[in-house]
Design a protein around this motif. Sequence first.
Motif, short mmCIF file in Angstrom:
data_model
loop_
_atom_site.label_atom_id
_atom_site.label_comp_id
_atom_site.label_asym_id
_atom_site.label_seq_id
_atom_site.Cartn_x
_atom_site.Cartn_y
_atom_site.Cartn_z
N ALA A 36 0.83 -1.20 0.00
CA ALA A 36 0.00 0.00 0.00
C ALA A 36 0.86 1.26 0.00
O ALA A 36 0.37 2.35 -0.15
N TRP A 94 -2.94 1.00 -3.45
CA TRP A 94 -3.75 -0.20 -3.30
C TRP A 94 -4.04 -0.74 -4.69
O TRP A 94 -4.31 0.02 -5.61
N VAL A 152 -6.57 -2.61 -6.99
CA VAL A 152 -7.96 -3.02 -7.11
C VAL A 152 -8.10 -3.67 -8.48
O VAL A 152 -7.82 -3.04 -9.49
N LEU A 198 -4.87 4.56 -5.65
CA LEU A 198 -5.06 3.17 -6.00
C LEU A 198 -4.78 2.93 -7.48
O LEU A 198 -4.81 3.85 -8.28
N ASP A 215 -5.31 -6.20 -3.63
CA ASP A 215 -5.76 -5.91 -2.28
C ASP A 215 -7.27 -6.04 -2.23
O ASP A 215 -7.84 -6.37 -1.21
N LEU A 216 -7.89 -5.72 -3.36
CA LEU A 216 -9.34 -5.81 -3.44
C LEU A 216 -9.72 -6.30 -4.84
O LEU A 216 -9.21 -5.78 -5.83
N GLN A 235 -11.95 -9.68 0.93
CA GLN A 235 -11.30 -8.65 0.13
C GLN A 235 -11.88 -8.61 -1.28
O GLN A 235 -11.15 -8.57 -2.26
N LYS A 240 -13.99 0.03 1.55
CA LYS A 240 -13.37 -1.28 1.74
C LYS A 240 -11.87 -1.12 1.98
O LYS A 240 -11.29 -1.76 2.86
N LEU A 241 -11.23 -0.26 1.20
CA LEU A 241 -9.79 -0.06 1.35
C LEU A 241 -9.48 0.58 2.70
O LEU A 241 -8.50 0.23 3.35
#
Length: 466
Positions: free
Chosen positions: A224, A228, A230, A276, A311-312, A337, A385-386
């Motif tokens: 991170a 992040w 995604v 991100l 991460d997601l 996640q 969410k993050l």
Amino acid sequence: MTASSYRLGDTIAAVASGPGGAPRGIVRISGPLTIPVLRKLAVPEHREQLRPGRFARRLALGLQLPGWQLPLEAQVFLWPQGRSYTREAAAEVHTWGSPPVLQAVLEQLCRAGARPAAPGEFTLRAFLSGRLDLAQAEAVLGVIQAQDPQELQTALDQLAGGVGRLLLPVQEELLELLAHVEAGLDFVEEDIQFISPEELARQLDRLLDQLQQLQRQFQQRRRAESRWRVVLCGSPNVGKSSLFAALTGQAVLVSPTPGTTRDYLQAELLWGGMPLALVDTAGAEAVSTEKQGGVEGQAQHLARQQQEQADLVLFCLDSTRTPNAWEQEQLSRLGSQAIVVWTKADLVPRRPSRPPGLAAQMPVLVTSSRTGEGLGELRRGVVEKLRGLGSSTASVIPATAARGAEALGGAVQSLEEALRLVQAREPEELVAAALRSGADWLGQVLGTVYTEDILDRIFSRFCIGK
Ligand SMILES: Nc1nc2c(ncn2[C@@H]2O[C@H](COP(=O)(O)OP(=O)(O)OP(=O)(O)O)[C@@H](O)[C@H]2O)c(=O)[nH]1
Ligand SMILES: [Mg+2]
């Protein structure tokens, strides 16, 4: 200057306020000569006030500067030994913020017996005096360098002892195990065991679990540091690239032919203050063996890699059809996640509220890349969410996370070795050595065990005056 060449007995001084003009500026002093040095600067009638005391004090003093007709008015904050940031006798001179004034004060202090501080030297002293652990020292740097409120919060959490809170209990349990094993060593002749191999193995297993979890958190936090990740995932043709284009404004190749995206695409975004990288991948599905070597196989491999590094995950489902077997299976495996995204909502005026076969706690967002429906919610959902991930990952600044992940890796290896030795009923000396090495690695994360090299790496990144 390296940490080893900092001379610790010296009295150090530096301008501690930021560069450039400001209404007020600060010159900081720390070390045994703090009061004598200040006495030399003070006008004679104020010198008596400068005495060692038991409590922190604020004095209004006139300071003499060469070439100045009138004394410079200053508020001087004094901390007795043991009570300051560095735990040494220390002071701050608060006065006009003009750079030449502050420079003149600093020069006079140095003429009177102090020396200019090296970058990070105040914090190094705070660390060496036990006032801060290494992770907290790094957090000071994190506070100074924070770019947004989130980063600042993380650094402040760490400064408040976040890393210690996570690691100290593990460290304590490990040391207790070590104590049991070592106690047994003293009594080998008598054949007394303080802990049975089965119990030892069980405890080690549990500690390993905790450490591996921490290691993952640190690694995640380290990632991170940049952004992040995604990642848009899902079957071919469900509308991932269209969503990517709608969310980023980037033109991408979109077509009704499944398998349009072969490589992966990445856009760097700032949503709600969170940096991100949004990644579009090739549609995934169970690849038949004959396709594995071909372009499809490679595209799938890349997509899987991206998904693993995410991460997601935004798992996209085409709302015009029911999820197929592969999708059902993926859905059942998605962890916390992930967000499930229902695409092409404009094509389906009536739809069930959730895809069948989806765990109840899994959030689902309904979107259309054509009309823009649900895109705002999706953005907000991602940010939320993050944020959640950010707070559930170790509350550590990236520099600590990078250092910590490495050291935690060492601790995990040592404990795995210890476990192997216990299970193979190897001599307890060997087990004790492996446990000790595990404890040393943990000490590195906390900074109770450190090398000069680590100190240099950390403190050389500070600015002067901190
Ligand atoms: N009506 C409508 N059509 C959409 C929407 N999103 C995607 N499509 C169409 O669905 C088809 C596939 O879209 P893509 O974005 O290429 O799908 P993909 O998931 O990237 O596909 P692959 O790269 O092959 O895995 C295209 O014909 C799009 O125009 C949407 O929100 N509404
Ligand atoms: Mg695509």
